[in-house]
Design a protein around this motif. Structure first.
Motif, PDB file in Angstrom:
ATOM      1  N   PRO A  66       4.069  11.375  -0.746  1.00  0.00           N
ATOM      2  CA  PRO A  66       4.768  12.007  -1.871  1.00  0.00           C
ATOM      3  C   PRO A  66       4.301  13.444  -2.086  1.00  0.00           C
ATOM      4  CG  PRO A  66       4.023   9.794  -2.457  1.00  0.00           C
ATOM      5  CD  PRO A  66       3.412  10.141  -1.134  1.00  0.00           C
ATOM      6  N   ARG A  67       5.190  14.267  -2.557  1.00  0.00           N
ATOM      7  CA  ARG A  67       4.854  15.679  -2.753  1.00  0.00           C
ATOM      8  C   ARG A  67       3.692  15.852  -3.708  1.00  0.00           C
ATOM      9  NH1 ARG A  67      10.348  18.460  -4.397  1.00  0.00           N
ATOM     10  NH2 ARG A  67      10.752  16.347  -5.180  1.00  0.00           N
ATOM     11  N   GLY A  68       3.544  14.929  -4.669  1.00  0.00           N
ATOM     12  CA  GLY A  68       2.436  15.031  -5.606  1.00  0.00           C
ATOM     13  C   GLY A  68       1.084  14.789  -4.977  1.00  0.00           C
ATOM     14  N   MET A  69       1.071  14.226  -3.753  1.00  0.00           N
ATOM     15  CA  MET A  69      -0.189  13.978  -3.046  1.00  0.00           C
ATOM     16  C   MET A  69      -0.408  14.925  -1.882  1.00  0.00           C
ATOM     17  SD  MET A  69      -0.351   9.814  -2.899  1.00  0.00           S
ATOM     18  CE  MET A  69      -0.157   8.823  -4.360  1.00  0.00           C
ATOM     19  N   ALA A  70       0.625  15.692  -1.553  1.00  0.00           N
ATOM     20  CA  ALA A  70       0.525  16.570  -0.377  1.00  0.00           C
ATOM     21  C   ALA A  70      -0.411  17.737  -0.649  1.00  0.00           C
ATOM     22  CB  ALA A  70       1.901  17.086  -0.011  1.00  0.00           C
TER      23      ALA A  70
ATOM     24  N   SER B 229       1.154  10.661  -7.387  1.00  0.00           N
ATOM     25  CA  SER B 229      -0.058  11.446  -7.166  1.00  0.00           C
ATOM     26  C   SER B 229      -1.260  10.604  -7.553  1.00  0.00           C
ATOM     27  CB  SER B 229      -0.041  12.747  -7.982  1.00  0.00           C
ATOM     28  OG  SER B 229      -0.119  12.477  -9.365  1.00  0.00           O
ATOM     29  N   VAL B 230      -2.447  11.020  -7.095  1.00  0.00           N
ATOM     30  CA  VAL B 230      -3.693  10.381  -7.508  1.00  0.00           C
ATOM     31  C   VAL B 230      -4.280  11.251  -8.617  1.00  0.00           C
ATOM     32  CG1 VAL B 230      -5.949   9.523  -6.800  1.00  0.00           C
ATOM     33  CG2 VAL B 230      -4.043   9.512  -5.160  1.00  0.00           C
ATOM     34  N   ARG B 231      -4.295  10.714  -9.822  1.00  0.00           N
ATOM     35  CA  ARG B 231      -4.667  11.502 -10.998  1.00  0.00           C
ATOM     36  C   ARG B 231      -6.164  11.396 -11.279  1.00  0.00           C
ATOM     37  NH1 ARG B 231       0.315   9.272 -11.440  1.00  0.00           N
ATOM     38  NH2 ARG B 231       2.011  10.684 -12.008  1.00  0.00           N
ATOM     39  N   THR B 232      -6.717  12.447 -11.830  1.00  0.00           N
ATOM     40  CA  THR B 232      -8.162  12.547 -12.064  1.00  0.00           C
ATOM     41  C   THR B 232      -8.560  11.918 -13.393  1.00  0.00           C
ATOM     42  OG1 THR B 232      -8.303  14.597 -10.779  1.00  0.00           O
ATOM     43  CG2 THR B 232     -10.093  14.145 -12.316  1.00  0.00           C
ATOM     44  N   ILE B 233      -9.612  11.118 -13.351  1.00  0.00           N
ATOM     45  CA  ILE B 233     -10.263  10.645 -14.569  1.00  0.00           C
ATOM     46  C   ILE B 233     -11.434  11.590 -14.835  1.00  0.00           C
ATOM     47  CG2 ILE B 233     -11.490   8.747 -15.704  1.00  0.00           C
ATOM     48  CD1 ILE B 233     -10.039   6.822 -13.839  1.00  0.00           C
ATOM     49  N   GLY B 234     -11.280  12.454 -15.798  1.00  0.00           N
ATOM     50  CA  GLY B 234     -12.290  13.481 -16.053  1.00  0.00           C
ATOM     51  C   GLY B 234     -13.208  13.128 -17.209  1.00  0.00           C
ATOM     52  N   GLU B 235     -14.063  14.054 -17.554  1.00  0.00           N
ATOM     53  CA  GLU B 235     -14.930  13.882 -18.710  1.00  0.00           C
ATOM     54  C   GLU B 235     -14.069  13.886 -19.971  1.00  0.00           C
ATOM     55  OE1 GLU B 235     -17.656  17.079 -18.322  1.00  0.00           O
ATOM     56  OE2 GLU B 235     -18.843  16.090 -16.755  1.00  0.00           O
ATOM     57  N   PRO B 236     -14.405  13.155 -20.998  1.00  0.00           N
ATOM     58  CA  PRO B 236     -15.647  12.374 -21.200  1.00  0.00           C
ATOM     59  C   PRO B 236     -15.529  10.918 -20.751  1.00  0.00           C
ATOM     60  CG  PRO B 236     -14.395  12.395 -23.215  1.00  0.00           C
ATOM     61  CD  PRO B 236     -13.576  13.175 -22.221  1.00  0.00           C
TER      62      PRO B 236
ATOM     63  N   SER C 297       0.826  -1.204   0.000  1.00  0.00           N
ATOM     64  CA  SER C 297       0.000   0.000   0.000  1.00  0.00           C
ATOM     65  C   SER C 297       0.860   1.254   0.000  1.00  0.00           C
ATOM     66  CB  SER C 297      -0.927   0.000   1.222  1.00  0.00           C
ATOM     67  OG  SER C 297      -1.595   1.231   1.357  1.00  0.00           O
ATOM     68  N   ASN C 298       1.882   1.272   0.844  1.00  0.00           N
ATOM     69  CA  ASN C 298       2.798   2.419   0.896  1.00  0.00           C
ATOM     70  C   ASN C 298       3.563   2.561  -0.403  1.00  0.00           C
ATOM     71  OD1 ASN C 298       3.829   2.471   4.432  1.00  0.00           O
ATOM     72  ND2 ASN C 298       1.826   2.605   3.485  1.00  0.00           N
ATOM     73  N   GLY C 299       4.094   1.451  -0.925  1.00  0.00           N
ATOM     74  CA  GLY C 299       4.865   1.488  -2.155  1.00  0.00           C
ATOM     75  C   GLY C 299       4.042   1.936  -3.339  1.00  0.00           C
ATOM     76  N   ALA C 300       2.757   1.571  -3.358  1.00  0.00           N
ATOM     77  CA  ALA C 300       1.878   1.992  -4.453  1.00  0.00           C
ATOM     78  C   ALA C 300       1.737   3.503  -4.484  1.00  0.00           C
ATOM     79  CB  ALA C 300       0.510   1.328  -4.307  1.00  0.00           C
ATOM     80  N   HIS C 301       1.594   4.111  -3.317  1.00  0.00           N
ATOM     81  CA  HIS C 301       1.482   5.570  -3.263  1.00  0.00           C
ATOM     82  C   HIS C 301       2.808   6.238  -3.617  1.00  0.00           C
ATOM     83  CE1 HIS C 301      -2.259   4.551  -1.205  1.00  0.00           C
ATOM     84  NE2 HIS C 301      -2.653   5.775  -1.463  1.00  0.00           N
ATOM     85  N   GLN C 302       3.903   5.627  -3.206  1.00  0.00           N
ATOM     86  CA  GLN C 302       5.214   6.183  -3.551  1.00  0.00           C
ATOM     87  C   GLN C 302       5.444   6.109  -5.060  1.00  0.00           C
ATOM     88  OE1 GLN C 302       7.002   7.704  -1.337  1.00  0.00           O
ATOM     89  NE2 GLN C 302       6.931   6.675   0.633  1.00  0.00           N
ATOM     90  N   SER C 303       5.060   5.005  -5.681  1.00  0.00           N
ATOM     91  CA  SER C 303       5.266   4.833  -7.113  1.00  0.00           C
ATOM     92  C   SER C 303       4.369   5.747  -7.933  1.00  0.00           C
ATOM     93  CB  SER C 303       4.996   3.373  -7.505  1.00  0.00           C
ATOM     94  OG  SER C 303       4.952   3.219  -8.908  1.00  0.00           O
ATOM     95  N   SER C 304       3.095   5.831  -7.547  1.00  0.00           N
ATOM     96  CA  SER C 304       2.147   6.632  -8.333  1.00  0.00           C
ATOM     97  C   SER C 304       2.447   8.114  -8.251  1.00  0.00           C
ATOM     98  CB  SER C 304       0.719   6.361  -7.854  1.00  0.00           C
ATOM     99  OG  SER C 304      -0.208   7.023  -8.670  1.00  0.00           O
TER     100      SER C 304
END
Length: 407
Positions: free
Chosen positions: A403-407, A339-346, A330-337
């Protein structure tokens, strides 16, 4: 089987399921519920009344409860995620065995502290990963350990559920990465599909927790809902034994499908389903199929602890130490990703459903199983909304930082 005495911290939310299980065991003459701790009894009056009617004494301070009831054999901790570590450590150090709700901890530094306290105490700590307790899954581990499909090469888990907006509004920490200054990492891996991930790792090690420890993790985390955490994820894991684990999860599906795990080996394959079903196809051997009836998985976890306490020689289904691999992934997944990226329209749609709304990702629903069969990350498939990531090495990993991308 001996009759045991227990106390519970937290009777609301999923804690109510623990209470039902405990009351059932009490009715069978296997358990006495001596006490319970809960701050908001007004919200759970029916559960409160059932417990007091059984003879359990109520406390608002769990530490006061622990001090007042040294006769209890074990304590159940069914509180919000961030409270698991301090409460578990306090109970262990006070001399109690523990059943703690999943996930046992959010970060590796927390579970390492919990494991140290458990070892020092000499007490048992069962994590309520109840999907380890079904007959089909126990058979799967036994047969994998016996070499039924040869050497395991790949394990793939797929989970496709639907979660409405009301799900994320039910509590303050839902969908959060951090709540009140404490890590939560509430998302597909750490909460709804935690059982799926944990069972994938156990299958990869044929039940051996050390063999399923991650050497590297590569993950992509996304959200279609307006939350901090993820509601869509894919993860690729390299384990210590050399097995690759592949994990695909979404909470934006049109319905709730039964999750499943496929295990590939050098001499066959196995398929386990959440509905207590197991299929094994081995080279040169008749196909094996087991379809069990619905089981009370939480009751199984309690009875497993009872048998261990009885000195039967049986092992816990989900001992605390065996769950470190899950927390590390779980920790490694967040470190690798990153950030949590948005799935937007469409690529997402939103519709009304009852008194709330639900967001769906139809294209992913249609193709996620194909991506899983090819063992491709979403960016490799490729989905147009997906972004590639890099593997995160886990050797010597002892501390999670957001990660800074999630802070």
């Amino acid at each position: 089987m001996n009759r045991y005495r227990a106390a519970i911290v937290g009777i609301g939310g999923f804690g109510s399921n623990h209470v039902k299980t405990m009351l059932g065991l009490a009715g069978e003459g296997l358990l006495d519920i001596v006490a319970f701790a809960e701050l908001n009894i007004g919200a759970y009056r029916e559960t409160y009344d059932a417990l007091t009617a059984s003879g359990a004494k109520h406390y608002t301070d769990y530490e006061e409860m622990l001090d007042a009831h040294p006769e209890a054999d074990f304590v159940v901790i069914a509180t919000p995620i961030a409270a698991h570590k301090p409460m578990c450590i306090r109970a262990l150090r006070s001399g109690f065995h523990v059943i703690v709700e999943k996930p046992p901890a959010v970060t590796v530094q927390d579970i390492d502290e919990m494991i140290a306290a458990q070892r020092e105490s000499g007490r048992f700590c069962q994590v309520n990963f109840q999907n380890t307790s079904g007959t089909a899954f126990r058979q799967l581990l036994d047969r994998l350990n016996a070499g039924a499909i040869g050497r395991i090469t790949d394990v793939t888990g797929v989970g496709m559920w639907k979660r409405q907006r009301s799900y994320y509004e039910r509590t303050r920490w839902a969908g959060k990465l951090v709540c009140d200054g404490q890590f939560v990492l509430d998302g597909t891996i750490n909460n709804p599909f935690a059982h799926l991930m944990h069972n994938c790792l156990l299958a990869a090690g044929s039940g051996d927790a050390a063999a399923s420890s991650p050497e590297w993790v590569q993950a992509e985390l996304y959200h279609a809902n307006e939350i901090e955490g993820d509601d869509v994820s894919c993860v690729r894991i390299g384990t210590a034994r050399g097995v690759n684990v592949h994990f695909y999860a979404m909470l934006c599906h049109e319905r709730n499908d039964a999750p499943s795990i496929s295990i590939q080996g050098t001499e066959g394959e196995a398929l386990w389903h959440y509905d207590n079903r197991l299929e094994i196809r081995s080279t040169g051997k008749p196909e094996y199929t087991f379809q069990g009836e619905s089981e009370n998985l939480m009751r199984n976890m309690y009875l497993n602890l009872f048998r261990v306490l009885d000195g039967s020689g049986e092992s816990l289904y989900a001992p605390l130490e065996a769950c470190r691999s899950f927390v590390a992934v779980s920790n490694g997944a967040h470190q690798s990703s990153w950030s949590v990226r948005t799935i937007g329209e469409p690529y997402r749609v939103e519709r009304e459903e009852g008194h709330t709304t639900v967001r769906l990702v139809p294209g992913l629903s249609e193709q996620i199983r194909d991506a899983a069969e090819q063992r491709k990350l979403f960016s490799e498939y490729p989905f147009p909304w997906a972004t590639s990531t890099s593997p995160f090495r886990m050797e010597g990993y002892t501390r999670f930082e957001l990660p800074r991308g999630m802070a």
